[in-house]
Each structure stands twice: as C-alpha cells, then as structure tokens.
Design an enzyme around this catalytic site. Structure first.
Site, PDB file in Angstrom:
ATOM      1  N   GLU A  61      -0.623  -2.350   4.817  1.00 22.08           N
ATOM      2  CA  GLU A  61       0.245  -2.428   6.007  1.00 22.08           C
ATOM      3  C   GLU A  61       0.008  -1.260   6.936  1.00 22.08           C
ATOM      4  O   GLU A  61       0.063  -1.400   8.155  1.00 22.08           O
ATOM      5  CB  GLU A  61       1.721  -2.457   5.585  1.00 22.08           C
ATOM      6  CG  GLU A  61       2.703  -2.694   6.729  1.00 22.08           C
ATOM      7  CD  GLU A  61       2.937  -1.494   7.631  1.00 22.08           C
ATOM      8  OE1 GLU A  61       3.101  -1.697   8.854  1.00 22.08           O
ATOM      9  OE2 GLU A  61       2.950  -0.358   7.155  1.00 22.08           O
ATOM     10  N   ASP A  65       0.794  -1.229   0.000  1.00 22.87           N
ATOM     11  CA  ASP A  65       0.000   0.000   0.000  1.00 22.87           C
ATOM     12  C   ASP A  65       0.829   1.283   0.000  1.00 22.87           C
ATOM     13  O   ASP A  65       1.944   1.325   0.495  1.00 22.87           O
ATOM     14  CB  ASP A  65      -0.951   0.021   1.206  1.00 22.87           C
ATOM     15  CG  ASP A  65      -0.232  -0.221   2.539  1.00 22.87           C
ATOM     16  OD1 ASP A  65       0.714  -1.033   2.570  1.00 22.87           O
ATOM     17  OD2 ASP A  65      -0.608   0.408   3.543  1.00 22.87           O
TER      18      ASP A  65
HETATM   19 ZN   LIG Z   1       4.681   3.609   6.663  1.00 22.49          ZN
HETATM   20 ZN   LIG Z   2       6.142   0.996   5.737  1.00 21.67          ZN
END
Ligand SMILES: [Zn+2]
Ligand SMILES: [Zn+2]
Length: 406
Positions: free
Chosen positions: A140, A82
């Site tokens: 994440e 991401d």
């Molecule tokens: Zn980050």
């Molecule tokens: Zn990261």
C-alpha cells in the site's frame, strides 16, 4: 435475521483473543511491500481453515471469494499487508523481529480485522445474496492497488462495490471517521533539475548560478497554494529534497529539487485547478529570468480517495449499531494518501478511519513513527464494523434501497 444483532455481538466478542493474536503475529514478522511472503502464507492458511479457497495475485497478494446463498452483487473488502523500513522502538513482547522493518502504519491490524470479519461472514453465507471478495493487498505504501487492479482483481466475479478501513491514531479510540466525498489526498511527486553554468565563486559573472534560481522557484511556487488556488481547496506543495554543490568556492552546474504536491479535491492535477501545470509555469518563468534551463518530471503516486455517499450511508448505519449511537462518528479527512483510492475510482466505495489514539496507552504516536502502536481494544470495533456494513450492503441491494439497483 431478526436475531442477527445479538448473534453478531456474541460472534465478535468471541474473537477477542484470536484477532489480537493474529495482529501480534503479523506485528512480529513485518515484511516490506511485495515481500509479504510469510504474511501471505499465514493469511492463506487462515482462510483455508474457514473453508475458503484463497488465490495468489501479484506474488504476495491474497484474494478469496465467499459465494453467498443467492445471486447478487460482489462486494470487495480490502486490507493492506505491507510494513515500513522503520526500526521499532516499542518495548513490547511482540516487537518486530525483522530488523529495520516495522508495522508502523497499522496494516498488521487491518489484516487481523479482515480475517476476523471473514470468519464471521462465512457463517452468514446462506443469507448473503451475492459474493464477498476478500482482498489482502501488498505494498500500500507505494501504490500496490493499481498493480492488483491491472492483474484483474476487480473481475471474476466482477466487483460492484468496495469497503476498507484504516487504523487512525489522530482519532481517539472508539471514534470512527466517515465522510462522503474526498477523504484522502491525491499525491503527485516531482523532480526538477535546474541547469546553470558552473564556475568560480570569485567570477560569478562568468557563471550562471542555479542555486539562486532554485531558491526563487521554492519561494515563488508557494503562491500556488496561498494565492492562486482557493484555500478552501486544500493544496500542499512541499520541497522535501534539495541537492546541489560540492564546496565553498565553486558555483555548481545544477540543482535538483524534489517534493510532492497533494490535493484534497476531485481530479487532482487534472482538476480545473491544475496545480502541477501552475508549478511548471512558475519553474519555466523563473528559469528564464535566471538564464537557466530545466528538466521537470512529475508523476501521480496516489489518486484522491473519494467516498461514495450511498456507501458511506450504509457504513454509517452499521457504525451507529457497532458503537451504540452516532456520538463518536466524526467527519474526518487527511492530506495523507491511501491507494484504496484506485478501487474507489473504479467502483462505488467507502473507506473509514478507525480511531486508535489513546494517550494513556501511548498509542497516539504518529503513523510511520518508530513508537507507533495501536490500541488493541479497537480491533473488534473494526471487525464488527466490516461485518455489519457488509450484511447491510447486501440487504440494501436486495431490497433495492439504493437508487442504483444492481
Ligand atoms: Zn502508511
Ligand atoms: Zn497505512
């Protein structure tokens, strides 16, 4: 295998342009968490070209298993996918084309590195006794790992160990940060609503002022990190959002306080230190003193990431070969969070910091900054580290070099 040192060097250096191009392509088309559709397609296409059979998990996650030439443990290698809601300010030919979205944490590099490593590892298929599970994980930045684990990513085949890395601007290019034990902090986020009684600022005795109570909570709770818990157990309590009031002559009814509690030791809020319980105790006591009531909501966003000592040792040997010696292998920890922690809670794992800070190349801006960029010369260090660590893992497991034989 005696020639493998030479072979790996050649294979890695042959990927220089390809890995850089992959990274730049991901960089140009960044996508936010769980919206990584283009990113996932690109990864699937690449893995299929390697002869692998990628599968989707949780809409945009991509998982692919490389079955080795014999039975043995399954090693999970993970890259996150991401980007962030940041508007890129870098003047580079491959700057983000998706307005307001940017790979400002280096996840573009993580995907390129893992794809490069996969391309080399498939060539070692026959000598790998076990399986490698390549996991490309969405979101994440907001705890996507747990969702993948709940979707079964650690099963079929059952994962025995996991490895990952993060591009790290605070470390210099060419350094690798490795340490056993806690390396990324745990984070709880909280919201406290302090309730008083609204009124006229000319008649404060008829009101209950929640602002004084809130100020007192902010002050008093600092004793958690400075007086109650040992300074050798890193704890950070930050109030990052305070909301109250409408205008100059009205005492408001409520104040909301939001923030985070981070800890860099095992157990987090369930640890013997109980920092979140301490915060609740202080909020309750202060509110009583000020005649206020309160609501408090606290949730875990990230667990502490704890590196397994034997897995660290496997990667340390691989890092030494990759860098030529161990002079640039440093012990490093951070109060930032990393949801790879959820994999590390389930199986023995290692997570490394891949230094990418270089002042001359302007790659030392902080992560999440609109000028964040990486030193692309470290991409191949990452590829080689993952390849060598993986091969060493299977060798150690095959020869029973680790105490907990599979
Ligand atoms: Zn980050
Ligand atoms: Zn990261």
């Amino acid at each position: 295998m005696n020639n493998s040192v030479l072979d790996i060097d050649v294979l890695v250096s042959g990927l220089e342009d390809e890995v850089k191009d992959l990274r730049r392509d991901f960089h140009m088309y960044p996508e936010l968490g769980f919206q990584e559709f283009r990113t996932a397609e690109k990864i699937e296409e690449y893995l299929k070209n390697l002869g692998l059979k990628p599968e989707r998990v949780a809409d945009t996650g991509v998982v692919s298993v490389l079955e080795g030439g014999g039975s043995g443990p399954t090693l999970l290698l993970r890259a996150d996918m991401d980007a962030l809601p940041v508007t890129e300010e870098n003047k580079i030919p491959y700057a983000s084309l998706n307005n307001g979205i940017m790979h400002a944490c280096g996840h573009d590099a993580h995907m390129a590195i893992l794809l490069g490593a996969a391309k080399i590892l498939v060539k070692y298929k026959d000598i790998i006794k076990g399986n490698i599970k390549f996991v490309f994980q969405p979101n994440e930045e907001i705890a996507g790992a747990k969702i993948l684990i709940d979707a079964g990513v650690l099963e079929n085949p059952k994962v025995n160990s996991a490895m990952g890395l993060h591009i790290w601007a605070p470390l210099k290019s060419g350094e690798i940060g490795l340490k056993a034990g806690p390396v990324f902090a745990s984070m709880d986020i909280f919201k406290i609503t302090v309730k008083g009684k609204g009124g006229h600022t000319g008649y404060p005795e008829t009101a209950v002022d929640p602002i004084i109570a809130a100020a007192d909570i902010i002050q008093t709770s600092q004793i958690i990190q400075t007086r109650e818990i040992s300074l050798l157990k890193p704890t950070v309590l930050i109030f990052s959002k305070v909301n109250a009031g409408a205008t100059n002559n009205i005492i408001p009814e409520t104040v909301t306080l939001q923030g985070s509690l981070r800890y860099l030791y095992e157990g987090g809020s369930e640890s013997p230190e109980h920092p979140s319980d301490r915060l609740k105790r202080i909020v309750k006591g202060v509110c009583e003193t000020h005649n206020c009531s309160f609501d408090m909501n606290l949730e875990r966003e990230n667990s502490v990431l704890v590196n397994d000592p034997e897995m660290v040792e496997i990667m340390r040997v691989a890092a030494t070969v990759t860098l030529g010696d161990d002079r640039n292998i440093v012990e490093h920890v951070t109060m930032a969070g990393e949801d790879f922690a959820e994999f590390a809670r389930e199986v023995p794992s290692v997570f490394a910091f891949l230094g990418a800070g270089n002042h001359e190349k302007e790659t030392d801006f902080p992560h999440h900054n609109s000028r964040f960029n990486i030193d692309e010369d470290v991409l191949l260090i990452g590829v080689e580290l993952l390849v060598r660590s993986s091969l060493r893992y299977f060798k150690i497991k095959e020869t029973g070099g680790n105490k907990d034989s599979e």
